[in-house]
Design a protein around this motif. Structure first.
Motif, PDB file in Angstrom:
ATOM      1  N   PRO A 407       6.251 -10.659  17.705  1.00  0.00           N
ATOM      2  CA  PRO A 407       6.915  -9.853  16.672  1.00  0.00           C
ATOM      3  C   PRO A 407       6.436 -10.246  15.281  1.00  0.00           C
ATOM      4  O   PRO A 407       6.072 -11.407  15.045  1.00  0.00           O
ATOM      5  CB  PRO A 407       8.401 -10.195  16.866  1.00  0.00           C
ATOM      6  N   ASN A 408       6.451  -9.290  14.359  1.00  0.00           N
ATOM      7  CA  ASN A 408       5.986  -9.606  13.009  1.00  0.00           C
ATOM      8  C   ASN A 408       6.977 -10.519  12.294  1.00  0.00           C
ATOM      9  O   ASN A 408       8.118 -10.722  12.734  1.00  0.00           O
ATOM     10  CB  ASN A 408       5.728  -8.318  12.209  1.00  0.00           C
ATOM     11  N   TRP A 409       6.543 -11.046  11.175  1.00  0.00           N
ATOM     12  CA  TRP A 409       7.324 -12.043  10.453  1.00  0.00           C
ATOM     13  C   TRP A 409       8.673 -11.489   9.983  1.00  0.00           C
ATOM     14  O   TRP A 409       9.700 -12.153  10.092  1.00  0.00           O
ATOM     15  CB  TRP A 409       6.514 -12.560   9.278  1.00  0.00           C
ATOM     16  N   ASP A 410       8.687 -10.275   9.462  1.00  0.00           N
ATOM     17  CA  ASP A 410       9.936  -9.694   8.964  1.00  0.00           C
ATOM     18  C   ASP A 410      10.968  -9.571  10.073  1.00  0.00           C
ATOM     19  O   ASP A 410      12.165  -9.809   9.855  1.00  0.00           O
ATOM     20  CB  ASP A 410       9.673  -8.315   8.340  1.00  0.00           C
ATOM     21  N   LEU A 411      10.515  -9.206  11.267  1.00  0.00           N
ATOM     22  CA  LEU A 411      11.440  -9.076  12.386  1.00  0.00           C
ATOM     23  C   LEU A 411      11.958 -10.446  12.814  1.00  0.00           C
ATOM     24  O   LEU A 411      13.146 -10.600  13.138  1.00  0.00           O
ATOM     25  CB  LEU A 411      10.752  -8.373  13.558  1.00  0.00           C
ATOM     26  N   ARG A 412      11.106 -11.450  12.796  1.00  0.00           N
ATOM     27  CA  ARG A 412      11.551 -12.812  13.139  1.00  0.00           C
ATOM     28  C   ARG A 412      12.567 -13.335  12.122  1.00  0.00           C
ATOM     29  O   ARG A 412      13.541 -14.010  12.482  1.00  0.00           O
ATOM     30  CB  ARG A 412      10.348 -13.740  13.233  1.00  0.00           C
ATOM     31  N   VAL A 413      12.344 -13.021  10.854  1.00  0.00           N
ATOM     32  CA  VAL A 413      13.311 -13.411   9.821  1.00  0.00           C
ATOM     33  C   VAL A 413      14.661 -12.758  10.102  1.00  0.00           C
ATOM     34  O   VAL A 413      15.718 -13.394  10.016  1.00  0.00           O
ATOM     35  CB  VAL A 413      12.795 -13.007   8.422  1.00  0.00           C
ATOM     36  N   ARG A 414      14.621 -11.483  10.461  1.00  0.00           N
ATOM     37  CA  ARG A 414      15.863 -10.759  10.772  1.00  0.00           C
ATOM     38  C   ARG A 414      16.571 -11.375  11.971  1.00  0.00           C
ATOM     39  O   ARG A 414      17.799 -11.531  11.966  1.00  0.00           O
ATOM     40  CB  ARG A 414      15.534  -9.297  11.042  1.00  0.00           C
ATOM     41  N   PHE A 415      15.811 -11.752  12.994  1.00  0.00           N
ATOM     42  CA  PHE A 415      16.403 -12.384  14.169  1.00  0.00           C
ATOM     43  C   PHE A 415      17.108 -13.687  13.779  1.00  0.00           C
ATOM     44  O   PHE A 415      18.256 -13.930  14.170  1.00  0.00           O
ATOM     45  CB  PHE A 415      15.344 -12.681  15.219  1.00  0.00           C
ATOM     46  N   ALA A 416      16.417 -14.540  13.026  1.00  0.00           N
ATOM     47  CA  ALA A 416      16.962 -15.856  12.672  1.00  0.00           C
ATOM     48  C   ALA A 416      18.234 -15.726  11.853  1.00  0.00           C
ATOM     49  O   ALA A 416      19.227 -16.433  12.088  1.00  0.00           O
ATOM     50  CB  ALA A 416      15.916 -16.668  11.912  1.00  0.00           C
ATOM     51  N   ALA A 542      -0.332 -24.696   9.495  1.00  0.00           N
ATOM     52  CA  ALA A 542      -0.857 -24.887  10.843  1.00  0.00           C
ATOM     53  C   ALA A 542       0.145 -24.464  11.911  1.00  0.00           C
ATOM     54  O   ALA A 542      -0.239 -24.241  13.066  1.00  0.00           O
ATOM     55  CB  ALA A 542      -1.257 -26.357  11.050  1.00  0.00           C
ATOM     56  N   LEU A 543       1.406 -24.337  11.534  1.00  0.00           N
ATOM     57  CA  LEU A 543       2.432 -23.968  12.506  1.00  0.00           C
ATOM     58  C   LEU A 543       2.378 -22.496  12.895  1.00  0.00           C
ATOM     59  O   LEU A 543       2.956 -22.100  13.903  1.00  0.00           O
ATOM     60  CB  LEU A 543       3.826 -24.292  11.951  1.00  0.00           C
ATOM     61  N   VAL A 544       1.724 -21.672  12.102  1.00  0.00           N
ATOM     62  CA  VAL A 544       1.618 -20.241  12.407  1.00  0.00           C
ATOM     63  C   VAL A 544       0.157 -19.878  12.625  1.00  0.00           C
ATOM     64  O   VAL A 544      -0.758 -20.524  12.106  1.00  0.00           O
ATOM     65  CB  VAL A 544       2.220 -19.381  11.274  1.00  0.00           C
ATOM     66  N   ASP A 545      -0.074 -18.832  13.392  1.00  0.00           N
ATOM     67  CA  ASP A 545      -1.433 -18.391  13.673  1.00  0.00           C
ATOM     68  C   ASP A 545      -2.095 -17.821  12.418  1.00  0.00           C
ATOM     69  O   ASP A 545      -1.422 -17.312  11.509  1.00  0.00           O
ATOM     70  CB  ASP A 545      -1.434 -17.322  14.770  1.00  0.00           C
ATOM     71  N   ASP A 546      -3.418 -17.869  12.405  1.00  0.00           N
ATOM     72  CA  ASP A 546      -4.159 -17.343  11.259  1.00  0.00           C
ATOM     73  C   ASP A 546      -3.951 -15.847  11.067  1.00  0.00           C
ATOM     74  O   ASP A 546      -4.070 -15.332   9.959  1.00  0.00           O
ATOM     75  CB  ASP A 546      -5.660 -17.639  11.423  1.00  0.00           C
ATOM     76  N   ASP A 547      -3.644 -15.142  12.165  1.00  0.00           N
ATOM     77  CA  ASP A 547      -3.448 -13.692  12.063  1.00  0.00           C
ATOM     78  C   ASP A 547      -2.010 -13.314  11.734  1.00  0.00           C
ATOM     79  O   ASP A 547      -1.658 -12.136  11.685  1.00  0.00           O
ATOM     80  CB  ASP A 547      -3.878 -12.992  13.363  1.00  0.00           C
ATOM     81  N   ASP A 548      -1.151 -14.323  11.502  1.00  0.00           N
ATOM     82  CA  ASP A 548       0.237 -14.056  11.137  1.00  0.00           C
ATOM     83  C   ASP A 548       0.314 -13.875   9.623  1.00  0.00           C
ATOM     84  O   ASP A 548       0.798 -14.726   8.879  1.00  0.00           O
ATOM     85  CB  ASP A 548       1.139 -15.215  11.596  1.00  0.00           C
ATOM     86  N   LYS A 549      -0.161 -12.738   9.155  1.00  0.00           N
ATOM     87  CA  LYS A 549      -0.291 -12.485   7.726  1.00  0.00           C
ATOM     88  C   LYS A 549       1.064 -12.532   7.020  1.00  0.00           C
ATOM     89  O   LYS A 549       1.175 -13.004   5.889  1.00  0.00           O
ATOM     90  CB  LYS A 549      -0.949 -11.128   7.478  1.00  0.00           C
ATOM     91  N   GLY A 550       2.106 -12.006   7.682  1.00  0.00           N
ATOM     92  CA  GLY A 550       3.413 -11.965   7.046  1.00  0.00           C
ATOM     93  C   GLY A 550       3.945 -13.347   6.721  1.00  0.00           C
ATOM     94  O   GLY A 550       4.448 -13.587   5.616  1.00  0.00           O
ATOM     95  N   ALA A 551       3.844 -14.277   7.673  1.00  0.00           N
ATOM     96  CA  ALA A 551       4.329 -15.633   7.449  1.00  0.00           C
ATOM     97  C   ALA A 551       3.498 -16.351   6.394  1.00  0.00           C
ATOM     98  O   ALA A 551       4.034 -17.054   5.532  1.00  0.00           O
ATOM     99  CB  ALA A 551       4.315 -16.414   8.757  1.00  0.00           C
TER     100      ALA A 551
END
Length: 600
Positions: A407-416, A542-551
């Motif tokens: 899931p994209n970063w915004d959706l993960r933020v919403r989940f948390a 380093a905790l997030v993938d390089d393609d996780d642009k949102g984070a």
């Protein structure tokens, strides 16, 4: 400013509480709450007598918390730090507005339903608003007392002349005093007596309620809004149905009655024969049964028979998942509010615990929060213990986090944030704090609108002491378990804070807390250890993938949330923040200091 919203949009109606001039509302370390303007000017909340500005706040001996309750009241609570104090638990200290039933209409243009839903009225009982349906009306959603009411009959506009001629009118009136609906008038007539006012409303097919006061008759149509208890001498005349539904008045004239009775007698004889045949068939052939439910006292949790749930789940055939509490099956019930449900068969419930089982369900049934999976009902029959939940179509959070398509970063933020709000409700806003004991992605379910909802809350208390345990012989799931479980000491809500911290790291990184990795990557095997190493080495990216642009683009939040997670997983529970504080830190309302090592 406090304003109702035109949900589901963000359109704000007129405010019912305003602090001017104010840029923000502050709850400081002394326990005081005040409005602060952009220039730093502070204004205490003195617009309402229930908000006492002369209170002496004592943070040395008391805890304080403030909540904007879901019914629109800002409430400050106090809790004594002295365990021997006679006054235990959270007590209401002050609140604003003092009477939400009345305040929500001030300066209003009449949009919306008011403090309570449509066709119900609001009254203040023990400093809290209570919503009551009119006579002849029931809740639209039995699980939401603020959701409005609907009539149990149909108001018709046909056959007025015949209705007047009938001595047995199909409508009657229930009388209610000291209640007012200030809006929804479509006609005002005077001078009238109360009897004439009632007859006028009776003959008017549009009229649902008439209010009579001092020779004046106000006629009102549905839906009724902004209902509130109000002393003043007015009389509410509520039109209700006398004739059963499906029996239209005047459907048979007097001259037709003898013929009708003869036909009815003949049909009755035939029906008796047919009924005997049908009953014989029913005994031999199983047919689908209507699920009959009854409610637990003071809750909207329903009691189902085991046979009814077996029918609803087609013999427990479609399995949704398995867990430490039992197996979950998909089912269908005939309900206005729920069609698809999830039915959980509990394992390991202690014998002779029926009263405790129902007491716990009674407590859980009183909970209501958008980030908790709703418990619809239960079965307590013989040795069978089952729970019926609303069905969550998008599965668990684990399905999202640990799948190939993350899931994209915004959706993960919403989940948390949703999970944190649900835990704050369980820990701090229920009458008795509920410790979940098994917070993990598999116990977080996602609804159609991608809202995260906590499931299985409160179940730990329903099970035997050796249930819901891993090989470590502690309650919970390996990888999410707080250290105090190993020390054989009483646990608190802080065990959930620890589990949330681990899960927050999983949400950030989209990986499991413990992994079996190839040689050379052992440092990443335990997520909590690796996350702290990355924090110390300033390598949080380093905790997030390089393609996780949102984070990566939201670096400030990323760094803050990693620090919050480390605070949550501190070895000693006294070091961990409460979930209320965690939520404020996640939202950026409270500054997050640098955490110490969680393993010392």
């Amino acid at each position: 400013m406090f304003s109702p919203l035109a949900w589901p949009t963000e359109l704000r109606y007129s405010y019912y509480v305003a602090f001017r001039p104010a840029a923000r509302l502050v709850f400081d370390e002394s326990g005081e709450i005040y409005a602060e303007a952009k220039n730093g000017t502070r204004t205490t909340l003195q617009e309402d007598p229930n908000w006492r500005a002369d209170l002496v706040l004592d943070t040395r001996n008391n805890y304080y918390r403030a909540t904007l309750d879901y019914f629109g009241v800002l409430t400050q609570y106090v809790h004594s730090k002295d365990s021997n104090s006679q006054q235990q638990g959270w007590r209401i200290l002050r609140y604003i507005p003092g009477d939400i039933c009345t305040s929500v209409l001030d300066g209003y243009y009449g949009y919306g339903s008011g403090a309570c839903g449509y066709n119900s009225y609001c009254s203040m009982i023990e400093q809290r608003p209570t919503c009551t349906c009119l006579d002849g009306y029931t809740l639209i959603d039995p699980s939401n007392v603020f959701g409005g009411c609907q009539p149990n009959f149909t108001l018709g506009c046909g056959g007025d002349e015949e209705l007047q001629a009938r001595p047995e009118d199909p409508y009657t009136f229930k009388v209610l005093n000291d209640v007012d609906f200030p809006l929804n008038d479509y006609e005002k007539i005077q001078p009238y007596t109360q009897d004439v006012c009632q007859q006028d409303c009776l003959k008017d097919c549009i009229c649902a309620v008439a209010i009579y006061d001092n020779q004046t008759c106000w006629k009102k149509r549905l839906p009724l809004s902004f209902g509130k208890a109000k002393s003043g001498g007015q009389t509410i005349l509520i039109k209700t149905r006398v004739a059963p539904l499906g029996t239209p008045p005047g459907s048979k004239s007097k001259k037709d009655k003898p013929v009708f009775i003869g036909l009815l007698t003949g049909l009755l004889v035939i029906n008796v024969v047919l009924l005997a045949a049908v009953l014989s068939v029913i005994r031999l052939k199983k047919r689908k049964r209507e699920i009959k439910v009854s409610s637990l006292l003071e809750t909207n949790v329903h009691s189902f028979s085991y046979e009814a749930l077996m029918d609803a789940t087609w013999g427990f055939t479609e399995e949704l998942g398995r867990g430490s509490f039992g197996i979950v099956y998909k089912g269908t019930i005939e309900s206005r509010f729920y069609n698809e449900v999830a039915v959980k068969k509990l394992d390991g419930l202690a014998e002779g615990r029926e009263k405790e089982f129902k007491a716990e369900l009674n407590a859980i049934g009183k909970t209501s929060h958008k980030n908790l999976v709703r418990l619809i009902g239960f079965c307590d029959e013989g040795t069978n213990r089952l729970l019926v939940y609303e069905f969550m179509s998008n599965g668990s959070l684990a399905n999202f986090l640990f799948a190939q398509a993350k899931p994209n970063w915004d959706l993960r933020v919403r989940f948390a944030l949703g999970i944190a709000r649900g835990l704050v409700y369980l820990h701090e806003e229920c009458d008795t704090p509920i410790i979940h004991c098994d917070i993990k992605p598999q116990n977080i379910l996602i609804d159609d609108n991608f809202n995260a909802k906590i499931s299985d809350f409160g179940l730990a208390k329903l099970l035997l002491s050796d249930q819901s345990r891993t090989n470590t012989m502690i309650r919970g799931t390996r990888g999410y378990v707080a250290p105090e479980w190993f020390r054989n000491v009483p646990v608190t809500v802080k065990v959930d804070v620890y589990s949330f911290g681990v899960m927050l790291l999983e949400i950030i990184c989209c990986r499991r807390s413990v992994l079996m990795l190839e040689s050379g990557e052992e440092e990443k095997a335990v997520l909590t250890d690796w996350a702290y190493d990355c924090y110390l080495g300033s390598r949080i990216n380093a905790l997030v993938d390089d393609d996780d642009k949102g984070a990566l683009a939201d670096k400030g939040r990323l760094q803050r949330w990693v620090k919050i997670a480390i605070w949550c997983i501190q070895e000693h529970h006294e070091m961990r923040p409460t979930m209320g504080m965690v939520l404020q830190m996640l939202q950026g309302f409270v500054e997050v200091s640098d955490p110490p090592s969680p393993f010392s």
